[in-house]
Motif scaffolding. Structure first.
Motif, PDB file in Angstrom:
ATOM      1  N   LEU A   1     186.964 -37.055 -18.807  1.00 39.47           N
ATOM      2  CA  LEU A   1     186.164 -38.123 -18.201  1.00 39.47           C
ATOM      3  C   LEU A   1     184.699 -37.720 -18.017  1.00 39.47           C
ATOM      4  CD1 LEU A   1     188.639 -39.276 -15.397  1.00 39.47           C
ATOM      5  CD2 LEU A   1     188.352 -40.217 -17.692  1.00 39.47           C
ATOM      6  N   GLN A   2     184.251 -36.769 -18.781  1.00 45.39           N
ATOM      7  CA  GLN A   2     182.905 -36.219 -18.621  1.00 45.39           C
ATOM      8  C   GLN A   2     181.836 -37.312 -18.558  1.00 45.39           C
ATOM      9  OE1 GLN A   2     181.647 -33.579 -21.729  1.00 45.39           O
ATOM     10  NE2 GLN A   2     180.418 -32.390 -20.288  1.00 45.39           N
ATOM     11  N   GLY A   3     181.037 -37.272 -17.498  1.00 44.33           N
ATOM     12  CA  GLY A   3     179.946 -38.216 -17.334  1.00 44.33           C
ATOM     13  C   GLY A   3     180.354 -39.536 -16.717  1.00 44.33           C
ATOM     14  N   GLN A   4     181.647 -39.778 -16.599  1.00 40.55           N
ATOM     15  CA  GLN A   4     182.111 -41.066 -16.072  1.00 40.55           C
ATOM     16  C   GLN A   4     182.645 -40.967 -14.659  1.00 40.55           C
ATOM     17  OE1 GLN A   4     185.070 -41.816 -19.117  1.00 40.55           O
ATOM     18  NE2 GLN A   4     183.710 -43.305 -20.068  1.00 40.55           N
ATOM     19  N   VAL A   5     182.695 -39.764 -14.125  1.00 41.56           N
ATOM     20  CA  VAL A   5     183.292 -39.591 -12.808  1.00 41.56           C
ATOM     21  C   VAL A   5     182.577 -38.468 -12.054  1.00 41.56           C
ATOM     22  CG1 VAL A   5     185.075 -38.017 -13.669  1.00 41.56           C
ATOM     23  CG2 VAL A   5     185.488 -39.290 -11.592  1.00 41.56           C
ATOM     24  N   ASP A   6     182.433 -38.665 -10.760  1.00 43.93           N
ATOM     25  CA  ASP A   6     181.875 -37.647  -9.897  1.00 43.93           C
ATOM     26  C   ASP A   6     182.969 -36.613  -9.627  1.00 43.93           C
ATOM     27  OD1 ASP A   6     180.190 -36.328  -8.033  1.00 43.93           O
ATOM     28  OD2 ASP A   6     181.106 -37.456  -6.388  1.00 43.93           O
ATOM     29  N   GLY A   7     182.634 -35.347  -9.763  1.00 43.76           N
ATOM     30  CA  GLY A   7     183.611 -34.283  -9.583  1.00 43.76           C
ATOM     31  C   GLY A   7     184.257 -34.286  -8.212  1.00 43.76           C
ATOM     32  N   HIS A   8     183.493 -34.655  -7.197  1.00 43.12           N
ATOM     33  CA  HIS A   8     184.017 -34.683  -5.840  1.00 43.12           C
ATOM     34  C   HIS A   8     185.118 -35.739  -5.709  1.00 43.12           C
ATOM     35  CE1 HIS A   8     184.010 -34.049  -1.541  1.00 43.12           C
ATOM     36  NE2 HIS A   8     183.880 -35.350  -1.355  1.00 43.12           N
ATOM     37  N   VAL A   9     184.896 -36.907  -6.270  1.00 45.16           N
ATOM     38  CA  VAL A   9     185.887 -37.981  -6.217  1.00 45.16           C
ATOM     39  C   VAL A   9     187.129 -37.571  -7.006  1.00 45.16           C
ATOM     40  CG1 VAL A   9     186.370 -40.376  -6.853  1.00 45.16           C
ATOM     41  CG2 VAL A   9     184.137 -39.767  -5.918  1.00 45.16           C
ATOM     42  N   ALA A  10     186.928 -36.990  -8.185  1.00 40.16           N
ATOM     43  CA  ALA A  10     188.063 -36.545  -9.000  1.00 40.16           C
ATOM     44  C   ALA A  10     188.875 -35.499  -8.259  1.00 40.16           C
ATOM     45  CB  ALA A  10     187.570 -35.994 -10.334  1.00 40.16           C
ATOM     46  N   SER A  11     188.198 -34.594  -7.591  1.00 39.67           N
ATOM     47  CA  SER A  11     188.875 -33.547  -6.830  1.00 39.67           C
ATOM     48  C   SER A  11     189.723 -34.148  -5.704  1.00 39.67           C
ATOM     49  CB  SER A  11     187.837 -32.586  -6.249  1.00 39.67           C
ATOM     50  OG  SER A  11     188.447 -31.637  -5.428  1.00 39.67           O
ATOM     51  N   GLU A  12     189.179 -35.123  -5.005  1.00 36.71           N
ATOM     52  CA  GLU A  12     189.940 -35.792  -3.941  1.00 36.71           C
ATOM     53  C   GLU A  12     191.193 -36.449  -4.493  1.00 36.71           C
ATOM     54  OE1 GLU A  12     187.469 -38.663  -2.030  1.00 36.71           O
ATOM     55  OE2 GLU A  12     186.183 -37.149  -1.091  1.00 36.71           O
ATOM     56  N   VAL A  13     191.048 -37.148  -5.620  1.00 32.19           N
ATOM     57  CA  VAL A  13     192.173 -37.858  -6.220  1.00 32.19           C
ATOM     58  C   VAL A  13     193.262 -36.874  -6.645  1.00 32.19           C
ATOM     59  CG1 VAL A  13     192.885 -39.197  -8.247  1.00 32.19           C
ATOM     60  CG2 VAL A  13     190.863 -39.878  -6.949  1.00 32.19           C
ATOM     61  N   VAL A  14     192.868 -35.803  -7.337  1.00 32.00           N
ATOM     62  CA  VAL A  14     193.840 -34.812  -7.804  1.00 32.00           C
ATOM     63  C   VAL A  14     194.530 -34.156  -6.612  1.00 32.00           C
ATOM     64  CG1 VAL A  14     194.096 -32.598  -8.999  1.00 32.00           C
ATOM     65  CG2 VAL A  14     192.704 -34.416 -10.004  1.00 32.00           C
ATOM     66  N   ARG A  15     193.767 -33.840  -5.590  1.00 26.49           N
ATOM     67  CA  ARG A  15     194.354 -33.217  -4.393  1.00 26.49           C
ATOM     68  C   ARG A  15     195.390 -34.147  -3.770  1.00 26.49           C
ATOM     69  NH1 ARG A  15     190.040 -31.249  -2.289  1.00 26.49           N
ATOM     70  NH2 ARG A  15     190.503 -29.102  -2.787  1.00 26.49           N
ATOM     71  N   GLU A  16     195.049 -35.423  -3.635  1.00 27.54           N
ATOM     72  CA  GLU A  16     195.991 -36.390  -3.067  1.00 27.54           C
ATOM     73  C   GLU A  16     197.266 -36.484  -3.909  1.00 27.54           C
ATOM     74  OE1 GLU A  16     193.945 -40.129  -2.794  1.00 27.54           O
ATOM     75  OE2 GLU A  16     192.489 -39.357  -1.360  1.00 27.54           O
ATOM     76  N   LEU A  17     197.104 -36.553  -5.221  1.00 34.50           N
ATOM     77  CA  LEU A  17     198.271 -36.699  -6.104  1.00 34.50           C
ATOM     78  C   LEU A  17     199.150 -35.444  -6.088  1.00 34.50           C
ATOM     79  CD1 LEU A  17     196.654 -38.548  -9.130  1.00 34.50           C
ATOM     80  CD2 LEU A  17     198.208 -39.508  -7.436  1.00 34.50           C
ATOM     81  N   LEU A  18     198.531 -34.284  -6.083  1.00 40.32           N
ATOM     82  CA  LEU A  18     199.315 -33.049  -6.102  1.00 40.32           C
ATOM     83  C   LEU A  18     200.008 -32.787  -4.773  1.00 40.32           C
ATOM     84  CD1 LEU A  18     197.063 -30.630  -8.199  1.00 40.32           C
ATOM     85  CD2 LEU A  18     199.203 -31.717  -8.881  1.00 40.32           C
ATOM     86  N   THR A  19     199.379 -33.157  -3.655  1.00 38.58           N
ATOM     87  CA  THR A  19     200.026 -32.927  -2.369  1.00 38.58           C
ATOM     88  C   THR A  19     201.155 -33.926  -2.096  1.00 38.58           C
ATOM     89  OG1 THR A  19     198.319 -34.227  -1.230  1.00 38.58           O
ATOM     90  CG2 THR A  19     198.042 -31.833  -1.269  1.00 38.58           C
ATOM     91  N   SER A  20     201.118 -35.063  -2.796  1.00 39.71           N
ATOM     92  CA  SER A  20     202.179 -36.052  -2.589  1.00 39.71           C
ATOM     93  C   SER A  20     203.396 -35.777  -3.474  1.00 39.71           C
ATOM     94  CB  SER A  20     201.653 -37.468  -2.875  1.00 39.71           C
ATOM     95  OG  SER A  20     201.324 -37.605  -4.230  1.00 39.71           O
ATOM     96  N   ARG A  21     203.338 -34.732  -4.296  1.00 42.31           N
ATOM     97  CA  ARG A  21     204.473 -34.418  -5.175  1.00 42.31           C
ATOM     98  C   ARG A  21     205.480 -33.580  -4.473  1.00 42.31           C
ATOM     99  NH1 ARG A  21     204.302 -33.987 -11.092  1.00 42.31           N
ATOM    100  NH2 ARG A  21     203.579 -36.018 -11.589  1.00 42.31           N
TER     101      ARG A  21
END
Length: 154
Positions: free
Chosen positions: A134-154
C-alpha cells in the motif's frame, strides 16, 4: 509529467501569481527532493528520483507539518497553526489519496492470512508486506493501529 516536473511547473505558476505561501512550500519540497537525489546518487549512482520516491519525500514533509500542527495546538499558537495547516494542505495536493480505514483493514486481513500470522510477534512481517503493498496510500501509524487490532483479536 512526473511529480517533480509538476512541482517545478507549479512553482513557476506560483511565482507568476505572486503566491508567496505556495512558492515557499514548493521550493522547500523541491529542495528536499534534490537532497534525496544527491543522497541516492551517492548510494546507487542514479540521480533522478522516481515518483514513488518523490511521494515518500513529500509524505515526510507532510508528516513534519502534521507533527508541528499537533504541537502548536497544545501551546495555543493560532498564528503559526494557520500557516502550518496551509502548508500541509498544499503538500497534500501532490500526495495520492489515502485509503479509507475499511480498505486498510481488508488489506491487512489479506496479508495476515497470506502470512498465517497469529500473534503480535508476527507484526513486523505483516507491516512490512502491508506497507510495501500500500506504499503511498496509507499512513504508517494508521496501518500499525489496524494490524495491532487485528492481531490482538486473534
Amino acid at each position: 509529467m512526473s511529480l517533480k516536473e509538476q512541482l517545478q511547473h507549479d512553482l513557476k505558476e506560483a511565482l507568476r501569481a505572486g503566491d508567496k505561501q505556495r512558492k515557499s512550500v514548493i521550493r522547500m519540497a523541491l529542495a528536499e527532493i534534490t537532497n534525496a537525489e544527491i543522497e541516492q546518487g551517492r548510494r546507487t549512482g542514479e540521480t533522478e528520483l522516481e515518483d514513488r520516491d518523490v511521494i515518500a519525500v513529500l509524505q515526510r514533509q507532510a508528516k513534519q507539518r502534521q507533527e508541528a500542527i499537533d504541537e502548536l495546538e497544545q501551546v495555543d499558537r493560532p498564528d503559526l497553526l494557520a500557516k502550518e495547516r496551509e502548508e500541509l494542505a498544499i503538500l497534500e495536493e501532490y500526495l495520492p489519496e489515502q485509503l479509507p480505514r475499511e480498505e486498510i483493514v481488508e488489506e491487512a486481513r489479506q496479508v495476515i492470512e497470506e502470512l498465517d500470522a497469529t500473534s503480535m510477534r508476527d507484526m513486523g512481517p505483516v507491516m512490512g508486506r502491508l506497507m510495501s503493498k500500500l506504499q503511498g496510500q496509507v499512513d504508517g501509524h494508521v496501518a500499525s493501529e489496524v494490524v495491532r487490532e487485528l492481531l490482538t483479536s486473534r
